[in-house]
Write a protein that holds these residues in place. Structure first.
Motif, PDB file in Angstrom:
ATOM      1  N   LYS A 141       0.829  -1.209   0.000  1.00  0.00           N
ATOM      2  CA  LYS A 141       0.000   0.000   0.000  1.00  0.00           C
ATOM      3  C   LYS A 141       0.862   1.258   0.000  1.00  0.00           C
ATOM      4  CE  LYS A 141      -3.218  -1.885   3.040  1.00  0.00           C
ATOM      5  NZ  LYS A 141      -4.188  -1.814   4.118  1.00  0.00           N
ATOM      6  N   LYS A 142       1.911   1.222   0.800  1.00  0.00           N
ATOM      7  CA  LYS A 142       2.817   2.379   0.889  1.00  0.00           C
ATOM      8  C   LYS A 142       3.476   2.665  -0.460  1.00  0.00           C
ATOM      9  CE  LYS A 142       6.954   3.973   3.365  1.00  0.00           C
ATOM     10  NZ  LYS A 142       7.989   3.592   4.360  1.00  0.00           N
ATOM     11  N   LEU A 143       3.955   1.618  -1.124  1.00  0.00           N
ATOM     12  CA  LEU A 143       4.629   1.773  -2.421  1.00  0.00           C
ATOM     13  C   LEU A 143       3.658   2.250  -3.500  1.00  0.00           C
ATOM     14  CD1 LEU A 143       6.762  -1.485  -2.261  1.00  0.00           C
ATOM     15  CD2 LEU A 143       7.678   0.837  -2.240  1.00  0.00           C
ATOM     16  N   LEU A 144       2.483   1.655  -3.543  1.00  0.00           N
ATOM     17  CA  LEU A 144       1.491   2.052  -4.537  1.00  0.00           C
ATOM     18  C   LEU A 144       1.015   3.472  -4.311  1.00  0.00           C
ATOM     19  CD1 LEU A 144      -0.571  -1.256  -4.721  1.00  0.00           C
ATOM     20  CD2 LEU A 144       0.821  -0.294  -6.557  1.00  0.00           C
ATOM     21  N   GLN A 145       0.852   3.863  -3.048  1.00  0.00           N
ATOM     22  CA  GLN A 145       0.413   5.221  -2.752  1.00  0.00           C
ATOM     23  C   GLN A 145       1.457   6.235  -3.208  1.00  0.00           C
ATOM     24  OE1 GLN A 145      -2.777   6.016  -1.495  1.00  0.00           O
ATOM     25  NE2 GLN A 145      -2.061   7.957  -2.352  1.00  0.00           N
ATOM     26  N   GLN A 146       2.737   5.897  -3.054  1.00  0.00           N
ATOM     27  CA  GLN A 146       3.792   6.790  -3.534  1.00  0.00           C
ATOM     28  C   GLN A 146       3.703   6.958  -5.049  1.00  0.00           C
ATOM     29  OE1 GLN A 146       7.033   4.682  -0.950  1.00  0.00           O
ATOM     30  NE2 GLN A 146       7.913   6.623  -1.549  1.00  0.00           N
ATOM     31  N   LEU A 147       3.419   5.866  -5.753  1.00  0.00           N
ATOM     32  CA  LEU A 147       3.269   5.941  -7.208  1.00  0.00           C
ATOM     33  C   LEU A 147       2.058   6.785  -7.589  1.00  0.00           C
ATOM     34  CD1 LEU A 147       4.097   2.226  -8.077  1.00  0.00           C
ATOM     35  CD2 LEU A 147       5.379   4.228  -8.870  1.00  0.00           C
ATOM     36  N   ILE A 148       0.978   6.629  -6.854  1.00  0.00           N
ATOM     37  CA  ILE A 148      -0.227   7.419  -7.113  1.00  0.00           C
ATOM     38  C   ILE A 148       0.047   8.896  -6.850  1.00  0.00           C
ATOM     39  CG2 ILE A 148      -2.569   7.899  -6.257  1.00  0.00           C
ATOM     40  CD1 ILE A 148      -2.819   4.824  -5.821  1.00  0.00           C
ATOM     41  N   ASP A 149       0.773   9.176  -5.782  1.00  0.00           N
ATOM     42  CA  ASP A 149       1.062  10.573  -5.402  1.00  0.00           C
ATOM     43  C   ASP A 149       1.926  11.294  -6.434  1.00  0.00           C
ATOM     44  OD1 ASP A 149      -0.434  10.276  -3.112  1.00  0.00           O
ATOM     45  OD2 ASP A 149       1.287   9.911  -1.797  1.00  0.00           O
ATOM     46  N   ILE A 150       2.769  10.541  -7.153  1.00  0.00           N
ATOM     47  CA  ILE A 150       3.616  11.176  -8.179  1.00  0.00           C
ATOM     48  C   ILE A 150       3.018  11.004  -9.582  1.00  0.00           C
ATOM     49  CG2 ILE A 150       5.740  11.014  -6.836  1.00  0.00           C
ATOM     50  CD1 ILE A 150       6.518   8.535  -8.387  1.00  0.00           C
ATOM     51  N   ASN A 151       1.735  10.589  -9.625  1.00  0.00           N
ATOM     52  CA  ASN A 151       1.006  10.465 -10.894  1.00  0.00           C
ATOM     53  C   ASN A 151       1.705   9.540 -11.890  1.00  0.00           C
ATOM     54  OD1 ASN A 151      -1.082  12.296 -10.138  1.00  0.00           O
ATOM     55  ND2 ASN A 151       0.294  14.005 -10.575  1.00  0.00           N
ATOM     56  N   LYS A 179     -12.311   3.860  -8.577  1.00  0.00           N
ATOM     57  CA  LYS A 179     -12.945   5.100  -9.025  1.00  0.00           C
ATOM     58  C   LYS A 179     -11.892   6.177  -9.258  1.00  0.00           C
ATOM     59  CE  LYS A 179     -16.416   8.551  -7.719  1.00  0.00           C
ATOM     60  NZ  LYS A 179     -17.370   8.991  -6.668  1.00  0.00           N
ATOM     61  N   LEU A 180     -10.922   6.245  -8.346  1.00  0.00           N
ATOM     62  CA  LEU A 180      -9.831   7.216  -8.489  1.00  0.00           C
ATOM     63  C   LEU A 180      -9.047   6.941  -9.769  1.00  0.00           C
ATOM     64  CD1 LEU A 180      -8.285   9.546  -7.076  1.00  0.00           C
ATOM     65  CD2 LEU A 180      -6.897   7.803  -5.944  1.00  0.00           C
ATOM     66  N   GLY A 181      -8.803   5.660 -10.043  1.00  0.00           N
ATOM     67  CA  GLY A 181      -8.084   5.291 -11.258  1.00  0.00           C
ATOM     68  C   GLY A 181      -8.849   5.650 -12.509  1.00  0.00           C
ATOM     69  N   ARG A 182     -10.161   5.427 -12.482  1.00  0.00           N
ATOM     70  CA  ARG A 182     -10.969   5.770 -13.657  1.00  0.00           C
ATOM     71  C   ARG A 182     -11.029   7.268 -13.890  1.00  0.00           C
ATOM     72  NH1 ARG A 182     -15.540   5.362 -14.725  1.00  0.00           N
ATOM     73  NH2 ARG A 182     -16.677   4.949 -12.798  1.00  0.00           N
ATOM     74  N   ASN A 183     -10.944   8.037 -12.824  1.00  0.00           N
ATOM     75  CA  ASN A 183     -10.908   9.495 -12.975  1.00  0.00           C
ATOM     76  C   ASN A 183      -9.607   9.940 -13.633  1.00  0.00           C
ATOM     77  OD1 ASN A 183     -13.419   9.843 -11.811  1.00  0.00           O
ATOM     78  ND2 ASN A 183     -12.620  10.208  -9.754  1.00  0.00           N
ATOM     79  N   MET A 184      -8.538   9.187 -13.361  1.00  0.00           N
ATOM     80  CA  MET A 184      -7.235   9.512 -13.946  1.00  0.00           C
ATOM     81  C   MET A 184      -7.108   8.977 -15.373  1.00  0.00           C
ATOM     82  SD  MET A 184      -5.232  11.306 -11.986  1.00  0.00           S
ATOM     83  CE  MET A 184      -3.622  10.925 -12.694  1.00  0.00           C
ATOM     84  N   ASP A 188      -9.592   3.719 -19.846  1.00  0.00           N
ATOM     85  CA  ASP A 188      -8.841   2.476 -19.700  1.00  0.00           C
ATOM     86  C   ASP A 188      -9.790   1.294 -19.475  1.00  0.00           C
ATOM     87  OD1 ASP A 188      -6.042   1.228 -19.241  1.00  0.00           O
ATOM     88  OD2 ASP A 188      -7.247   0.483 -17.572  1.00  0.00           O
ATOM     89  N   GLN A 189      -9.760   0.354 -20.412  1.00  0.00           N
ATOM     90  CA  GLN A 189     -10.693  -0.770 -20.380  1.00  0.00           C
ATOM     91  C   GLN A 189     -10.463  -1.686 -19.188  1.00  0.00           C
ATOM     92  OE1 GLN A 189     -13.248  -1.200 -22.949  1.00  0.00           O
ATOM     93  NE2 GLN A 189     -13.999  -2.404 -21.222  1.00  0.00           N
ATOM     94  N   SER A 190      -9.199  -1.878 -18.803  1.00  0.00           N
ATOM     95  CA  SER A 190      -8.915  -2.787 -17.686  1.00  0.00           C
ATOM     96  C   SER A 190      -9.493  -2.253 -16.385  1.00  0.00           C
ATOM     97  CB  SER A 190      -7.406  -3.010 -17.545  1.00  0.00           C
ATOM     98  OG  SER A 190      -6.726  -1.791 -17.306  1.00  0.00           O
ATOM     99  N   LEU A 191      -9.413  -0.941 -16.178  1.00  0.00           N
ATOM    100  CA  LEU A 191      -9.994  -0.338 -14.979  1.00  0.00           C
ATOM    101  C   LEU A 191     -11.515  -0.435 -14.992  1.00  0.00           C
ATOM    102  CD1 LEU A 191      -7.775   2.834 -14.463  1.00  0.00           C
ATOM    103  CD2 LEU A 191      -8.297   1.152 -12.690  1.00  0.00           C
ATOM    104  N   ILE A 192     -12.083  -0.159 -16.161  1.00  0.00           N
ATOM    105  CA  ILE A 192     -13.549  -0.241 -16.298  1.00  0.00           C
ATOM    106  C   ILE A 192     -14.030  -1.655 -15.992  1.00  0.00           C
ATOM    107  CG2 ILE A 192     -15.461  -0.120 -17.955  1.00  0.00           C
ATOM    108  CD1 ILE A 192     -13.821   2.131 -19.381  1.00  0.00           C
ATOM    109  N   ASN A 193     -13.378  -2.637 -16.601  1.00  0.00           N
ATOM    110  CA  ASN A 193     -13.794  -4.023 -16.415  1.00  0.00           C
ATOM    111  C   ASN A 193     -13.594  -4.494 -14.977  1.00  0.00           C
ATOM    112  OD1 ASN A 193     -14.577  -4.312 -19.078  1.00  0.00           O
ATOM    113  ND2 ASN A 193     -12.638  -5.188 -19.741  1.00  0.00           N
TER     114      ASN A 193
END
Length: 335
Positions: A141-151, A179-184, A188-193
């Motif tokens: 979670k920590k690593l993924l959140q860092q990736l999300i924070d730097i877009n 939902k956050l991913g779909r907003n970004m 993206d079909q993988s996120l939608i599915n």
């Protein structure tokens, strides 16, 4: 000995000699000391320390340019060792070596590591895969959140984060990150599915359809809203509503690859199902009737799949569907 001797353990000359010695061991005889590259990295960084006048402390013996060159070698070696550790299923070791690269990146002013795709983003993402293998959800979670924070430009990180929260039995957070991913990454079909499939698993597709209906009422010219709702209907086997929403989406944006492909696939799959029924019947009359219906469905599919191919000729699913469609339609040359 100079390293462990209290009087010389932080002496610039000691670091100056320690840096290249351990780098050579790491590069040529790593079996002599498994941690040689970590020691070499530490020594090179120590060599780059500045005195009160802003000069590196080993300038008497080695140029800053040479120290930096050695440090970049350390970075590449650390990265390769981390990959080797991961492939050997030593995930803790992989994380240790990846983490060491973070100390080098700020000193790489000329982005030499970046040229080899060794970036903060790459290290974080690779580290996540190691922590995931360890089932260390807190670190993941920590690593993924860092990736999300730097877009970080990778839609899958939101899917990974959602999956981690699902493992923690937190479905609200899992849905929140999708939902956050779909907003970004709206299209993206993988996120939608993934989001649709999760709602299906939770028995909450009606809730998602309702939300999309409300969104469409507020923004009726948003083709993605119709596309998303159509995808839900499609996955639920609701042909009529799926067709209706895909057509509404294409009326707004006729050049949308995903919608062209999905509508073509909807007709194609319907044709295949009818064709299978025809092959299962013993009645010639019913056979001929069903064959005509299947051919009509294939004919409907063709222009949408051909448009999808024109929009993205590299998509394997489109190529496969078209090949099958041409064959079933009797166009063997194109198939």
């Amino acid at each position: 000995q100079a390293f462990v001797n209290e009087s010389t353990s932080n002496d610039p000359k000691m670091w100056n000699y320690r840096a290249p010695i351990y780098l050579q061991i790491a590069l040529k005889e790593p079996s002599l000391d498994e941690d040689a590259i970590l020691k070499a990295t530490e020594a090179h960084i120590k060599c780059l320390q500045k005195d009160e006048k802003g000069r590196i402390i080993v300038r008497k013996w080695t140029t800053e340019e040479d120290i930096l060159a050695g440090l970049i070698q350390c970075g590449y070696k650390l990265f390769n060792v981390a990959i080797d550790k991961y492939n050997a299923k030593d995930y803790t070791g992989a994380l240790k070596y990846y983490n060491a690269i973070f100390d080098i990146i700020p000193l790489d002013a000329e982005d030499q590591l970046k040229r080899g795709n060794i970036t903060k983003e790459t290290i974080l993402y690779n580290s996540f895969f190691a922590s995931s293998k360890m089932k260390d959800n807190a670190t993941s979670k920590k690593l993924l959140q860092q990736l999300i924070d730097i877009n970080f430009n990778e839609p899958a990180i939101y899917i990974h984060m959602s999956n981690v929260y699902l493992e923690d039995k937190n479905t609200d957070k899992a849905l929140e990150y999708l939902k956050l991913g779909r907003n970004m990454f709206e299209g993206d079909q993988s996120l939608i599915n993934t989001e649709i499939n999760l709602y299906i698993q939770l028995g909450r597709t009606s809730e998602l359809i309702e939300k999309l209906g409300e969104a469409i009422a507020l923004d009726s010219e948003n083709d993605l809203l119709y596309f998303n709702r159509g995808t839900i209907y499609d996955q639920e086997g609701d042909f009529v509503n799926a067709e209706k929403d895909y057509k509404a989406s294409l009326a707004i944006n006729p050049d949308a690859f995903g919608t062209n492909y999905n509508l073509g696939a909807l007709y194609f799959n319907a044709g295949v199902a009818i064709n299978n029924k025809a092959n299962d019947t013993s009645s010639n009359k019913i056979f001929e009737k069903l064959k005509k219906e299947a051919e009509a469905s294939f004919a409907k599919a063709l222009p949408f799949l051909e448009t999808a191919y024109e929009l993205n000729g590299e998509d394997k699913n489109t190529l496969l569907s078209l090949k099958q469609l041409y064959y079933l339609s009797g166009d063997y040359k194109k198939s």
